[in-house]
Design an enzyme around this catalytic site. Structure first.
Site, PDB file in Angstrom:
ATOM      1  N   GLY A 259       0.965  -1.322   0.058  1.00  0.00           N
ATOM      2  CA  GLY A 259      -0.054   0.008   0.081  1.00  0.00           C
ATOM      3  C   GLY A 259       0.831   1.458   0.046  1.00  0.00           C
ATOM      4  O   GLY A 259       0.389   2.208   0.664  1.00  0.00           O
ATOM      5  N   ALA A 260       2.144   1.226  -0.793  1.00  0.00           N
ATOM      6  CA  ALA A 260       2.887   2.354  -0.716  1.00  0.00           C
ATOM      7  C   ALA A 260       2.658   3.495  -1.720  1.00  0.00           C
ATOM      8  O   ALA A 260       3.519   4.402  -1.740  1.00  0.00           O
ATOM      9  CB  ALA A 260       4.426   1.779  -1.077  1.00  0.00           C
ATOM     10  N   ASN A 261       1.455   3.540  -2.309  1.00  0.00           N
ATOM     11  CA  ASN A 261       1.035   4.658  -3.122  1.00  0.00           C
ATOM     12  C   ASN A 261       0.176   5.700  -2.622  1.00  0.00           C
ATOM     13  O   ASN A 261       0.094   6.868  -2.984  1.00  0.00           O
ATOM     14  CB  ASN A 261       0.066   4.139  -4.552  1.00  0.00           C
TER      15      ASN A 261
ATOM     16  N   GLY B  89      -0.802   7.799   1.569  1.00  0.00           N
ATOM     17  CA  GLY B  89      -0.824   7.985   2.914  1.00  0.00           C
ATOM     18  C   GLY B  89       0.614   7.520   3.719  1.00  0.00           C
ATOM     19  O   GLY B  89       1.653   7.980   3.339  1.00  0.00           O
ATOM     20  N   LEU B  90       0.262   6.744   4.569  1.00  0.00           N
ATOM     21  CA  LEU B  90       1.218   6.368   5.359  1.00  0.00           C
ATOM     22  C   LEU B  90       2.379   5.465   4.399  1.00  0.00           C
ATOM     23  O   LEU B  90       3.569   5.413   4.685  1.00  0.00           O
ATOM     24  CB  LEU B  90       0.923   5.260   6.754  1.00  0.00           C
ATOM     25  N   GLY B  91       1.865   4.712   3.634  1.00  0.00           N
ATOM     26  CA  GLY B  91       2.714   3.726   3.032  1.00  0.00           C
ATOM     27  C   GLY B  91       3.819   4.508   2.092  1.00  0.00           C
ATOM     28  O   GLY B  91       4.988   4.285   1.992  1.00  0.00           O
TER      29      GLY B  91
ATOM     30  N   TYR C 226     -13.165  -3.679  11.153  1.00  0.00           N
ATOM     31  CA  TYR C 226     -12.005  -3.085  11.080  1.00  0.00           C
ATOM     32  C   TYR C 226     -11.092  -3.536  12.480  1.00  0.00           C
ATOM     33  O   TYR C 226     -10.201  -3.870  12.073  1.00  0.00           O
ATOM     34  CB  TYR C 226     -12.091  -1.643  11.098  1.00  0.00           C
TER      35      TYR C 226
END
Ligand code: NAP
Ligand code: NAG
Ligand code: NAG
Length: 331
Positions: free
Chosen positions: A45-47, A49-51, A212
């Site tokens: 999920g690096a595209n 926010g945090l990633g 969640y």
């Protein structure tokens, strides 16, 4: 009247200054450049926010960062922006050009859809000579009821099961590259979860906030069970909560149009920036301070206590066994 006005003015000015200070006087910790030179890191999920912020910080430390994302276009876009930011930073700092054959960090895009076990397996089949750090960061938050390709409830499927399979398939590579690390991004909201073994896919009843929390509790139980299994291997695994961070995580939450400006103001003022939120992930991935530390829960780069429900080893073991069956890696 005058006193009231000046008090108000002072409050507004003070508040403004305080906000500005929060934004501009507290930049993300400037890391030792080169700390991660020669290391390969996978960030899921690096595209966004945090990633994305985690990848940026690791690039600054000159790691070879694999952006593991479900949408190649979005990931290439993020990679291009990060490369440009890095080039600008290096130019501004008058950093020397990277030595021949030793690039000052590198970004590589690879496709990984955690809502598809087939995609996870395909991702892991691509050979990598080494893997020093795996950061399980991708996540879905309170989406409407949806199922993954394999029929799992989306939040449990992506946040827990997809990463469960990914980590297991990469374990041999991590062991070969030891000392190596696994970093798991959970959330404080784990507190409101439990593992509902009798209906893991929420087919009987779907509560999006419960699901969640269940998936984030699963992240912690997974970390502790894996740490136990990895004793003596020099592969460590730790879990963290990032705090409240301004990202795209709330994409499934509908905020009424009229409330939106207020929400934006509040989040701008009080939520962490992605760069601030990523600090604990980067710390656990790279700091010498946590060498050999495993099975622990962190926030703001410090170890924190867990509620008993997150430390129940029998639940952790049961979840592990069921997860193996669900993703089909039962040996
Ligand atoms: N933001 C917070 O306040 C907060 C608080 C506590 C914990 N967290 C945790 O922090 C982590 C990162 O979230 P974020 O806040 O940075 O949110 P974000 O901006 O929405 O980023 C989430 C990332 O996960 C990816 N993702 C979603 N489903 C995926 C799938 N099926 N396969 C692969 N990647 C997938 C997204 O990809 P796309 O862009 O393609 O959708 C995106 O890159 C999550 O694990 C979240 O639970 C965040
Ligand atoms: C959904 O779960 C949350 C806790 O995770 C709980 O506070 C809430 O009351 C639940 N909602 C319903 C409708 O049961
Ligand atoms: C773990 O690291 C220590 C110290 O570097 C080393 O002595 C030991 O052989 C390593 N163990 C394994 C299983 O790699």
């Amino acid at each position: 009247m005058v006193a009231l006005c000046s008090a108000l003015l002072a409050a507004v000015l003070g508040g403004g200054l305080w906000l500005a200070a929060r934004r501009y006087l507290r930049p993300a910790g400037r890391a030792a450049a080169g700390l991660m030179r020669g290391k390969t890191v996978i960030v899921t999920g690096a595209n966004s926010g945090l990633g994305r912020a985690t990848a940026a910080e690791l690039l600054r430390r000159e790691a070879r960062v694999i952006l593991a994302c479900r949408d190649r276009g979005r990931a290439e876009q993020a990679a291009a922006e990060l490369r440009q930011e890095q080039a600008l930073e290096r130019a501004r700092a008058q950093a020397p050009p990277a030595a021949e054959g030793c690039p000052a960090g590198e970004l590589i895009v690879k496709e990984l859809d955690l809502a598809s076990l087939r995609s996870v397996r395909a991702f892991c089949q691509e050979e990598e000579p080494r893997l020093d750090v795996l950061i399980n960061n991708a996540g879905v938050f309170q989406c409407p009821y949806m199922k993954t390709e394999d029929g799992f409830e989306m939040q449990f499927g992506v946040n827990h099961l997809g990463h469960f399979l990914l980590t297991n398939l990469l374990l041999d590579r991590l062991k070969d590259s030891a000392p190596s690390r696994i970093v798991v991004v959970s959330s404080k909201l784990y507190k409101y979860g439990e593992i509902k073994f009798e209906d893991l896919n929420s087919e009987l009843n779907y509560n999006k906030s419960f699901c969640y929390s269940q998936s984030k509790l699963a992240n912690i139980l997974f970390t502790r069970e894996l740490a136990r299994r990895l004793e003596g291997t020099n592969v460590t695994v730790n879990v963290l909560h990032p705090g409240i961070v301004r990202t795209n995580l709330g994409r499934h939450i509908n905020i009424p149009l009229l409330v939106k400006p207020l929400f934006n103001l509040v989040s701008w003022a009080f939520f962490k920036t992605p760069a601030e939120g990523a600090q604990t992930s980067v710390y656990l991935a790279s700091s010498a301070e946590v060498e050999g530390v495993s099975g622990k829960y962190f926030g703001d780069c410090k170890e924190e206590d867990l509620l008993p429900k997150a430390m129940d080893d029998s639940v952790a073991r049961k979840l592990w066994d069921i997860s193996e069956v669900m993703v089909g890696i039962l040996k």
